[in-house]
Design an enzyme around this catalytic site. Structure first.
Site, short mmCIF file in Angstrom:
data_model
loop_
_atom_site.label_atom_id
_atom_site.label_comp_id
_atom_site.label_asym_id
_atom_site.label_seq_id
_atom_site.Cartn_x
_atom_site.Cartn_y
_atom_site.Cartn_z
N GLN A 1 0.44 -1.12 -0.20
CA GLN A 1 0.22 -0.16 -0.07
C GLN A 1 0.92 1.11 -0.17
OE1 GLN A 1 -3.59 0.08 0.16
NE2 GLN A 1 -3.59 2.06 0.22
N PHE A 2 1.07 1.72 -1.24
CA PHE A 2 2.42 3.11 -1.17
C PHE A 2 1.29 4.26 -0.59
CE2 PHE A 2 0.18 3.44 -5.49
CZ PHE A 2 -0.30 4.95 -5.96
N THR A 3 0.52 3.92 -0.86
CA THR A 3 -0.81 5.10 -0.69
C THR A 3 -0.57 5.48 1.26
OG1 THR A 3 -2.67 4.24 -0.07
CG2 THR A 3 -2.00 5.22 -3.17
#
Length: 149
Positions: free
Chosen positions: A78-80
């Site tokens: 989950q890069f966000t």
């Protein structure tokens, strides 16, 4: 590294109509990696999360860990989680590690958990994923390696 951990009754991740990972009771972990993260931080985070006692005992107290409930883990990249919303209306993701760094740390984190004998399912790094969960409690924690002792 940053993780959002949710205690779940069940969770799954679907990619292009195919279920890529599915668990029963346990943890759904959304995992973000930033530029400065190291394998040592992956070890620290895996130890912290797998050692949490956030399942209720017979007295209704959060006193049991994954092993007590035969729990499983679903890990989704989950890069966000490193999105910056300070300016404007559209977040930037400059603090998120590039795939050439993030993939190896994500995989290391998953392997560390597996090495503890815990059943782990995953999504697919960089894929468009549909994540479903039946939250238990709900109990959700945000854990960042920068804040761990």
């Amino acid at each position: 590294m940053r993780a959002v951990l949710t205690r779940v009754k069940s969770a799954s991740v679907t990619i292009e109509g195919r279920v890529a990972g599915k668990i029963g009771q346990g943890f759904l972990i959304l995992l973000g990696v930033t530029h400065e993260d190291t394998e040592a931080q992956a070890v620290k985070l895996a130890d912290k999360l797998t050692g949490l006692r956030i399942f209720e005992d017979e007295n209704g107290k959060m006193n049991q860990g994954l092993e007590s409930v035969d729990g499983q883990i679903l890990v989704v990249s989950q890069f966000t989680l490193y999105g910056n919303c300070r300016k404007g209306r559209r977040p930037d993701f400059l603090a998120a590690a590039r795939p050439e760094v993030a993939i190896s740390l994500y995989e290391k984190f998953v392997q560390l958990i597996r090495d503890k004998g815990i059943h782990v399912e995953t999504g697919e790094f960089g894929a468009e994923m549909l994540v479903e969960s039946v939250n238990d409690g709900p109990v959700t924690l945000v854990v960042d390696t920068d804040q761990l002792a």
